[in-house]
Structure formats: structure tokens, C-alpha cells
Design an enzyme around this catalytic site. Structure first.
Site, PDB file in Angstrom:
ATOM      1  N   ASN A   1       0.857  -1.186   0.000  1.00 52.75           N
ATOM      2  CA  ASN A   1       0.000   0.000   0.000  1.00 52.75           C
ATOM      3  C   ASN A   1       0.891   1.233   0.000  1.00 52.75           C
ATOM      4  OD1 ASN A   1      -2.387   1.629   0.313  1.00 52.75           O
ATOM      5  ND2 ASN A   1      -1.864   1.849   2.484  1.00 52.75           N
TER       6      ASN A   1
ATOM      7  N   HIS B   1       0.788   5.202   1.401  1.00 48.79           N
ATOM      8  CA  HIS B   1       0.057   6.107   2.287  1.00 48.79           C
ATOM      9  C   HIS B   1       0.708   7.491   2.201  1.00 48.79           C
ATOM     10  CE1 HIS B   1      -2.441   7.302   5.625  1.00 48.79           C
ATOM     11  NE2 HIS B   1      -1.388   7.846   6.199  1.00 48.79           N
TER      12      HIS B   1
ATOM     13  N   GLU C   1       5.179  10.172  -4.149  1.00 46.15           N
ATOM     14  CA  GLU C   1       4.538   8.850  -4.111  1.00 46.15           C
ATOM     15  C   GLU C   1       4.872   8.059  -5.372  1.00 46.15           C
ATOM     16  OE1 GLU C   1       0.367   8.548  -3.162  1.00 46.15           O
ATOM     17  OE2 GLU C   1       0.433  10.392  -2.017  1.00 46.15           O
TER      18      GLU C   1
END
Ligand code: GRF
Length: 216
Positions: free
Chosen positions: A111, A113, A183
Site C-alpha cells: 500500500n 500512504h 509517491e
């Protein structure tokens, strides 16, 4: 490189810019793998368009078609397993899945975040709320974290983190945009390392193994 390419599956709900970063890195030869399936909980997620444009199979699984979160999670796991997915990427997927989806992919589900875990993470910290909380607290740096998914929300072993400065006149939107740029790089890096067999989980620590010499 003659080793097998990693089969990637992505879970998406929104714009899919992280998915796009991974697709671009695959096209550029940076990641030794292929996205073989993209699953969304929302039929109109733009991420699905990105997948279709890249010729990738898509599936829409809406939670209201299942009697429980467990049944929904099982359906996701079944779909991923039918596609023989090796690594699952949570890429802006706005659902928390249960053990039924996590256990079959333990150590093989990531994932991203938009904060520096363990700050501003866990249940309720998603989207704009993460950045609002960081600004409200007055932190001077924020960033993003790629981690393996465990049942504890945002609590799995950390693979890659990148930082960004928080500016005095930042809004949640300006901070989110600055973090999103990082990201894309962080996710590509984490996926690249996994596909190269260079991640080893030792308890909470993810060890990044050195690059292997060609032919070894
Ligand atoms: C990103 O900020 C990610 O950290 C969070 O959801 C957002 C997804 O953005 N989990 P995108 O759909 O990849 O553009």
C-alpha cells in the site's frame, strides 16, 4: 535478465496516478513485471480507463453486492488468484479489506500512504484528512510511505519512505500535490525492488538486498 516477470494486480478507486507511474516504469523497462489485472470498487474510476488504455484486464467488484466485508475480501482474493497475481498493489483503493484478502498475499501486498507512517495513519486517515491533520499538527516535514499490508491498517512493515517539506502557506491540496509527486517515485522504487527479488522481511524490518551481479 532471464528470471520470470512478476505478475502485478492493482486495487484502485480513483484517479490512478500511482498505477500510471508503475505502468510507465514497466514501459521504460525499470520494473521487471507486468500489471495483469486492475480491480476497482467504483465502475467509473479513472484508473480503469488508464488500465484499459494499456490493454490490461479490469474487473469491478462493488461491496454492496456482497453480504459482508469478509465476503467482499474473499471475492477480491479469488479474482487476484485466478489471474495468478504475484504482487498486489493497493493504489488509491478506498476500502479496508479483511484477512480473507490479506492472508493469501502476506508479504506480497503493498500500500502507499500519503504521510510518514506511523504519523497520520490508521483508520480514518485517508485522502484530504491526512494532510489536514499534518497541517493542524504543525509538522515541518511530511511525505509518503510504501508498506506491506497487514490486518493492522497502515501497520505493516515499511518498504520505502520519502519526505517533503511542509510550507507555512500550504493547504491540504498543495501539500497533497507535493507528496503525490514523491509517491510516484516511491511506489515505483518499492515495486522495482520486489520484482528484482531484493526485499526481505525480518519482523518489522524490510531489508533491501544488494543488487545481484548479472548471471548469478
Ligand atoms: C494517493 O495519495 C495514495 O497515497 C492514497 O490514495 C491516493 C491515490 O492517488 N492511498 P492515485 O489514485 O494513485 O492518483
Amino acid at each position: 535478465m532471464c528470471e520470470q516477470r512478476t505478475r502485478l494486480g492493482a486495487l484502485v478507486s480513483g484517479g490512478g496516478s500511482n498505477l500510471q507511474a508503475v505502468l510507465d516504469a514497466i514501459a521504460a523497462g525499470t520494473i521487471h513485471g507486468d500489471v495483469v489485472l486492475v480491480i476497482s470498487d467504483r465502475p467509473h474510476a479513472y484508473a480503469l480507463e488508464r488500465a484499459r488504455a494499456a490493454g490490461i484486464a479490469t474487473a469491478v467488484l462493488t461491496p454492496d453486492a456482497y453480504p459482508s466485508r469478509e465476503a467482499y475480501s474473499q471475492a477480491i482474493a479469488d479474482c487476484l488468484q485466478q489471474a495468478s497475481v504475484d504482487l498486489v498493489l493497493y493504489a488509491g483503493f478506498m476500502r479496508i479489506v479483511t484477512r480473507e484478502a490479506i492472508a493469501p498475499f502476506r508479504g506480497r501486498m503493498m500500500n502507499i500512504h500519503p504521510a510518514l507512517i506511523p504519523s497520520f495513519c490508521g483508520p480514518g486517515f485517508y485522502g484530504r484528512r491526512v494532510h489536514e491533520a499534518a497541517l493542524h499538527y504543525g509538522v515541518k516535514v511530511s511525505g509518503c510511505t510504501v508498506h506491506f499490508v497487514e490486518e493492522d491498517v497502515d501497520g505493516g512493515p515499511i518498504i520505502v519512505q520519502r519526505t517533503v517539506p511542509v510550507l507555512e502557506d500550504d493547504t491540504p491540496e498543495t501539500l497533497a500535490a507535493r507528496i503525490l509527486e514523491q509517491e510516484h517515485q516511491a511506489y515505483v522504487e518499492a515495486v522495482r525492488l520486489f520484482c528484482a527479488g531484493r526485499l526481505r522481511v525480518e519482523g518489522r524490518l524490510v531489508r533491501i538486498l544488494p543488487e545481484r551481479p548479472v548471471g548469478v
